[in-house]
Design an enzyme around this catalytic site. Structure first.
Site, PDB file in Angstrom:
ATOM      1  N   ASP A   1       0.883  -1.171   0.000  1.00 58.36           N
ATOM      2  CA  ASP A   1       0.000   0.000   0.000  1.00 58.36           C
ATOM      3  C   ASP A   1       0.918   1.218   0.000  1.00 58.36           C
ATOM      4  O   ASP A   1       1.743   1.382   0.907  1.00 58.36           O
ATOM      5  CB  ASP A   1      -0.878   0.032   1.258  1.00 58.36           C
ATOM      6  CG  ASP A   1      -1.969  -1.036   1.228  1.00 58.36           C
ATOM      7  OD1 ASP A   1      -2.095  -1.721   0.211  1.00 58.36           O
ATOM      8  OD2 ASP A   1      -2.685  -1.165   2.235  1.00 58.36           O
TER       9      ASP A   1
ATOM     10  N   ASP B   1     -13.379  -3.603  -1.688  1.00 59.47           N
ATOM     11  CA  ASP B   1     -13.123  -3.229  -0.284  1.00 59.47           C
ATOM     12  C   ASP B   1     -14.428  -3.355   0.511  1.00 59.47           C
ATOM     13  O   ASP B   1     -15.073  -2.346   0.827  1.00 59.47           O
ATOM     14  CB  ASP B   1     -12.625  -1.775  -0.201  1.00 59.47           C
ATOM     15  CG  ASP B   1     -11.317  -1.568  -0.948  1.00 59.47           C
ATOM     16  OD1 ASP B   1     -10.399  -2.370  -0.771  1.00 59.47           O
ATOM     17  OD2 ASP B   1     -11.233  -0.596  -1.725  1.00 59.47           O
TER      18      ASP B   1
HETATM   19  O1  1PR Z   1     -10.484   3.094  -5.343  1.00 60.15           O
HETATM   20  O2  1PR Z   1      -9.549   2.543  -7.558  1.00 60.15           O
HETATM   21  O3  1PR Z   1      -8.635   4.454  -6.266  1.00 60.15           O
HETATM   22  O4  1PR Z   1      -8.230   2.117  -5.563  1.00 60.15           O
HETATM   23  C1  1PR Z   1      -7.703   2.342  -4.297  1.00 60.15           C
HETATM   24  C2  1PR Z   1      -7.042   1.073  -3.867  1.00 60.15           C
HETATM   25  O5  1PR Z   1      -6.370   1.325  -2.652  1.00 60.15           O
HETATM   26  C3  1PR Z   1      -8.017  -0.052  -3.624  1.00 60.15           C
HETATM   27  O6  1PR Z   1      -7.488  -1.243  -4.149  1.00 60.15           O
HETATM   28  C4  1PR Z   1      -8.100  -0.158  -2.109  1.00 60.15           C
HETATM   29  O7  1PR Z   1      -8.206  -1.507  -1.688  1.00 60.15           O
HETATM   30  C5  1PR Z   1      -6.762   0.406  -1.668  1.00 60.15           C
HETATM   31  N1  1PR Z   1      -6.859   1.155  -0.395  1.00 60.15           N
HETATM   32  C6  1PR Z   1      -7.413   2.363  -0.240  1.00 60.15           C
HETATM   33  N2  1PR Z   1      -7.247   2.760   1.044  1.00 60.15           N
HETATM   34  C7  1PR Z   1      -6.585   1.794   1.676  1.00 60.15           C
HETATM   35  C8  1PR Z   1      -6.175   1.807   3.068  1.00 60.15           C
HETATM   36  O8  1PR Z   1      -5.614   0.830   3.594  1.00 60.15           O
HETATM   37  N3  1PR Z   1      -6.395   2.910   3.767  1.00 60.15           N
HETATM   38  N4  1PR Z   1      -5.719  -0.349   1.045  1.00 60.15           N
HETATM   39  C9  1PR Z   1      -6.348   0.771   0.771  1.00 60.15           C
HETATM   40  C10 1PR Z   1      -6.267  -1.482   0.922  1.00 60.15           C
HETATM   41  C11 1PR Z   1      -5.961  -3.569   1.673  1.00 60.15           C
HETATM   42  C12 1PR Z   1      -4.877  -4.363   1.144  1.00 60.15           C
HETATM   43  C13 1PR Z   1      -4.039  -4.878   2.261  1.00 60.15           C
HETATM   44  C14 1PR Z   1      -4.650  -6.200   2.636  1.00 60.15           C
HETATM   45  C15 1PR Z   1      -3.739  -7.093   3.363  1.00 60.15           C
HETATM   46  N5  1PR Z   1      -5.546  -2.240   1.783  1.00 60.15           N
HETATM   47  O9  1PR Z   1      -4.109  -3.656   0.289  1.00 60.15           O
HETATM   48  O10 1PR Z   1      -2.778  -4.959   1.763  1.00 60.15           O
HETATM   49  O11 1PR Z   1      -5.827  -5.982   3.400  1.00 60.15           O
HETATM   50  O12 1PR Z   1      -3.389  -6.525   4.572  1.00 60.15           O
HETATM   51  P1  1PR Z   1      -2.942  -7.443   5.795  1.00 60.15           P
HETATM   52  O13 1PR Z   1      -2.269  -8.640   5.232  1.00 60.15           O
HETATM   53  O14 1PR Z   1      -1.972  -6.603   6.550  1.00 60.15           O
HETATM   54  O15 1PR Z   1      -4.183  -7.770   6.584  1.00 60.15           O
HETATM   55  P2  1PR Z   1      -9.290   3.125  -6.209  1.00 60.15           P
END
Ligand code: 1PR
Length: 526
Positions: A225, A380
């Site tokens: 991320d 998400d």
């Molecule tokens: O909506 O097309 O602009 O895409 C934004 C992207 O960014 C999406 O894929 C969304 O999942 C991701 N995203 C947005 N905000 C966050 C955040 O964490 N604040 N991250 C985010 C999503 C989830 C995974 C994470 C897994 C595994 N994070 O990326 O890596 O849940 O984590 P873990 O193994 O530590 O539990 P757009």
């Protein structure tokens, strides 16, 4: 000097990087005369058969390509570069291929296996080949395709691969070789194929440890991320249930390029970058992200996915950029797949409201040009408990983990803008509609589990998996190597993605693979 045929449809950068890594320099075809003048030609095909042949015809490349092939000078076709050698393809009825080999290209009949065939699979060698020099025979290579070649004369078949049924995964006739898998995305084994092609190995061999049957590996994906920290530097961060701040500051877990390289060396089967604040800015102004991709693809030879901010937008000067423009920039910078999050939710909401699609959504446009396999939908979702299966119009499932008031039912609310805003679409419906629009894979996160280390949400994964035939990457909640084993034994997920445990070094990626070895099919790196 290797000549690379880039007809402008995708990630040729990785092929160039792999050839350069193997010690050779590259000239890109800019006009038809460059094909005629080539001494060794690599043809990496990307996208769909119809659009590839259309571009080759338009640029006047077809005649020189046919002449090159007839001259039996060294040729390496990759993916569509293999399919192009045949007469026609079911993917584009009525469109002629190069017709160098008699036969057709047909859609994969994979039985209960997901199509596209995405991931690491093996090869069964059918005849000796110079490309195999130095290979043990049991290596896995990265495949991503929905169609396969069916030669009339089986004498040209170099390798076969099993996926539901068996198909021709490489051919060789004289100095003309072509392979369905992507050597530029197949780690050390793939680089060895380039080295052999470049060296023009004439001593054809059959590797020693060829499998009797090949098997697709379950993939382990490291996710980064990425966002700007409070000083404006692009860093890898990681949230708890999407909250990436600690005491007000963005968590900084390291440099994206360095971390991607480390995970590649540790055996990651893919790397995913999510630009988690991409929804805020004009994505094409996000040059640092393009830079990260370019630098990463120089050293990392497994597939790279990039997500965040892939949508249509208007820049400050009022100029409209399509999602296709944004995706094209990422592909050119080294991405193999793009992932669409928020925009997918809004597209599906609109379709559910109007009952139709315009055909112009980001998903459809990008899948048409780059192929379904290049379009991942990142979901998400957040769990919403209800009292009964018909309490809401969304897709409700029974749960063994009751809600705070003992509710035994739940649905999964899709969110946009990094989980900040819930929308009335459920994850199962979103997955199904996105598949219909042409998405090739799903990255299934779960906000409730993200960063908790409590294990994957198996109920969510099984519900989505049951409603689609495309591959599902399970994400969020991995806390131990056993969680990966549990996921693969109890669900049909094709891949598992994790972030926190890898970043914090709690469970190294290699330890996950070691734990899985012998229980589920995985790729081991020599
Ligand atoms: O909506 O097309 O602009 O895409 C934004 C992207 O960014 C999406 O894929 C969304 O999942 C991701 N995203 C947005 N905000 C966050 C955040 O964490 N604040 N991250 C985010 C999503 C989830 C995974 C994470 C897994 C595994 N994070 O990326 O890596 O849940 O984590 P873990 O193994 O530590 O539990 P757009």
């Amino acid at each position: 000097m290797i000549t690379v045929l880039d007809y402008g449809a995708g990630n040729v950068r990785s092929v160039i990087n792999a050839i350069e890594r193997a010690g050779e320099s590259v000239r890109i075809v800019e006009q038809s005369g460059d094909i005629s003048a080539a001494e060794k030609l690599v043809f990496p095909g990307v996208g769909s058969f119809g659009s590839m042949m259309h571009i080759l015809n338009e640029k006047g490349y077809v005649a020189p390509l046919k002449a090159y092939l007839r001259s039996n000078r060294p040729f390496l076709g990759i993916c569509l570069g293999l399919q192009a050698l045949f007469e026609s393809s079911e993917e584009a009825p009525g469109v002629s291929g190069l017709g160098f080999l008699a036969g057709t290209v047909q859609r994969l009949q994979a039985g209960s296996c997901a199509v596209p065939h995405i991931g690491w699979n093996g090869i069964r060698v059918q005849k000796p080949g110079g490309l195999f020099s130095g290979l043990a025979g049991d290596e896995k290579f990265y495949f991503v395709h929905s169609y396969h070649v069916v030669p009339h004369d089986r004498g040209c078949v170099l390798t076969e691969t099993d996926y539901g049924s068996s198909f021709t995964s490489a051919i060789q006739q004289g100095n003309i070789a072509a392979i369905q898998f992507h050597p530029e995305k197949s780690g050390a084994a793939g680089l060895r194929i380039f080295e052999n092609f470049i060296a023009g190995r004439s001593s054809a061999c059959v590797p020693e440890r060829c499998p009797r049957e090949t098997r697709l590996a379950r993939r382990i994906i490291a996710c980064l991320d990425v966002r700007a920290d409070d000083r404006g530097n692009l860093v890898v961060t990681k949230g708890d249930q999407y909250d990436v701040r600690d005491g007000g500051a963005v968590r900084n877990l390291g440099d994206p390029v360095e971390m991607a390289r480390r995970y590649y060396e540790e055996g990651a089967d893919e790397i995913t970058f999510l630009n988690i604040t991409g929804f805020r800015n004009c994505p094409l102004a996000d040059m640092p992200m393009l830079d990260v991709l370019q630098k990463t693809s120089r050293h990392v030879f497994v597939p790279l996915t990039i997500g965040g901010g892939i949508r249509e937008y208007r820049d400050e000067a009022g100029c409209l950029h399509t999602a296709l423009d944004v995706a094209a920039q990422y592909f050119r910078s080294g991405a193999d797949k793009i992932s669409i999050g928020s925009d997918a939710v809004l597209i599906v909401e609109d379709i559910l409201k109007t009952g139709r699609t315009t055909g112009l959504s980001s998903i459809e446009q990008i899948a048409r040009v780059y192929g379904s396999q290049a379009v991942v939908i990142s979901i998400d979702p957040r769990r919403m408990y209800v009292d009964s299966p018909d309490a809401v119009p969304q897709h409700v499932i029974a749960t063994d983990a009751p809600g705070p008031r003992g509710e035994r039912w739940c649905w999964y609310e899709c969110t946009v803008r990094g989980g900040r805003e819930g929308r009335p679409v459920d994850a199962v419906t979103l997955a199904r509609v996105c598949q219909e629009l042409g998405a090739g894979e799903l990255l299934l996160n779960c906000i409730d589990r993200d960063g908790t280390c409590g294990g994957f949400d198996l109920e969510l994964i099984n519900a989505v998996k049951a409603s689609v035939s495309i591959p599902v990457i399970a994400s969020s909640g991995a806390g131990s190597a056993e969680h990966f084993a549990e996921l693969f034994v109890r669900t049909g997920a094709e891949a598992a993605l994790a972030a926190g445990i890898f970043h914090r070094g709690e469970v190294p990626l290699a330890a996950v693979k070691k734990h899985l070895a012998g229980r589920v099919e995985i790729r081991t790196c020599g």
